[in-house]
Design a protein around this motif. Sequence first.
Motif, PDB file in Angstrom:
ATOM      1  N   ARG A 188       4.347  10.267  -0.567  1.00 48.58           N
ATOM      2  CA  ARG A 188       3.291  11.148  -1.293  1.00 48.58           C
ATOM      3  C   ARG A 188       4.012  11.852  -2.237  1.00 48.58           C
ATOM      4  NH1 ARG A 188      -0.299  13.435   3.854  1.00 48.58           N
ATOM      5  NH2 ARG A 188      -1.268  11.441   4.314  1.00 48.58           N
ATOM      6  N   ASP A 204       0.338   4.088  -1.115  1.00 54.29           N
ATOM      7  CA  ASP A 204      -0.596   5.181  -1.160  1.00 54.29           C
ATOM      8  C   ASP A 204      -0.733   5.725   0.453  1.00 54.29           C
ATOM      9  OD1 ASP A 204      -1.891   2.830  -0.915  1.00 54.29           O
ATOM     10  OD2 ASP A 204      -3.915   4.010  -0.898  1.00 54.29           O
ATOM     11  N   ARG A 215       0.879  -1.046  -0.079  1.00 55.04           N
ATOM     12  CA  ARG A 215      -0.145  -0.085   0.107  1.00 55.04           C
ATOM     13  C   ARG A 215       0.827   1.384   0.099  1.00 55.04           C
ATOM     14  NH1 ARG A 215      -5.441  -0.327   1.051  1.00 55.04           N
ATOM     15  NH2 ARG A 215      -5.117   1.752   0.484  1.00 55.04           N
ATOM     16  N   ALA A 242       3.717   8.033  -5.135  1.00 58.03           N
ATOM     17  CA  ALA A 242       2.817   6.875  -5.591  1.00 58.03           C
ATOM     18  C   ALA A 242       1.412   7.485  -5.775  1.00 58.03           C
ATOM     19  CB  ALA A 242       2.773   6.304  -4.106  1.00 58.03           C
ATOM     20  N   ALA A 243       0.709   6.838  -6.772  1.00 56.61           N
ATOM     21  CA  ALA A 243      -0.634   6.922  -7.028  1.00 56.61           C
ATOM     22  C   ALA A 243      -1.528   6.417  -5.950  1.00 56.61           C
ATOM     23  CB  ALA A 243      -1.067   6.103  -8.439  1.00 56.61           C
ATOM     24  N   ARG A 244      -2.561   7.234  -5.823  1.00 59.42           N
ATOM     25  CA  ARG A 244      -3.489   6.996  -4.791  1.00 59.42           C
ATOM     26  C   ARG A 244      -4.516   5.909  -5.157  1.00 59.42           C
ATOM     27  NH1 ARG A 244      -5.665   9.810  -0.383  1.00 59.42           N
ATOM     28  NH2 ARG A 244      -7.711   9.401   0.315  1.00 59.42           N
ATOM     29  N   LYS A 245      -4.584   4.816  -4.496  1.00 55.96           N
ATOM     30  CA  LYS A 245      -5.340   3.514  -4.628  1.00 55.96           C
ATOM     31  C   LYS A 245      -6.768   3.903  -4.206  1.00 55.96           C
ATOM     32  CE  LYS A 245      -1.891   0.162  -5.039  1.00 55.96           C
ATOM     33  NZ  LYS A 245      -1.362  -1.334  -4.397  1.00 55.96           N
TER      34      LYS A 245
END
Length: 228
Positions: free
Chosen positions: A213, A207, A205, A216-219
């Motif tokens: 921050r 995100d 994880r 990483a792309a927000r899941k």
Amino acid sequence: MHVPDGFLDAPTSVATGVVAAVGVGVALRKARAELDDRTAPMAGLVAAFVFAGQMINFPVGAGTSGHLLGGALAAVLVGPWTATLCISVVLLVQGLFMADGGLTALGTNITLMAIVGVAVGYAVFRLVLAVLPRTLGSVPVAAALGALVSVPAAATVFTVLFAIGGTADVATGKVLTAMVGWHLVIGIGEAVVTGLVVSAVLASRPDLVHGARGLAARKPLVTSQAAA
């Protein structure tokens, strides 16, 4: 690095208590910007992990002890302000229910581990991350280096406090050698643990890792109804 009751004189203990109170008060306000419904549970997990890690305790000398601090790890995972609160809660519980450290020394321990440890660890993390490639792979490396530096830094600050208001009949030079020497070794172990834990969380994880921050792309949040 828990400092016991009576190891520092009253004026020094009061001064560190004031520093701790101000630091925790600021953290209480600032932590709101770091937490949301997705990341708040992580703070509880981090506090529990640090609590467990600090249970592995061994004497350093002159009544002090050494163990993992967890400040850099907590700061990278949940943010520096939330990390300060997590470490402070851990120290409070240990002082109240486990006689680890002491209540009159609580301000000193919070200052050393929850403020200095977190601040130095996160500052080094950000500095290293700024010079490394902006990829997720750089985050564990920067976190490990932050952890490595934060532990002897906190031990050094303790030695300064001891030089100002120490009550034990021990030469400051001996305290510095024992504290910094042992905590440099502890810092190496903490760097390994921090790097591994951050890598593990990033793998599942990314995100949820505060220090990642922007990298990483927000899941999307998956609920049981959505899964159905």
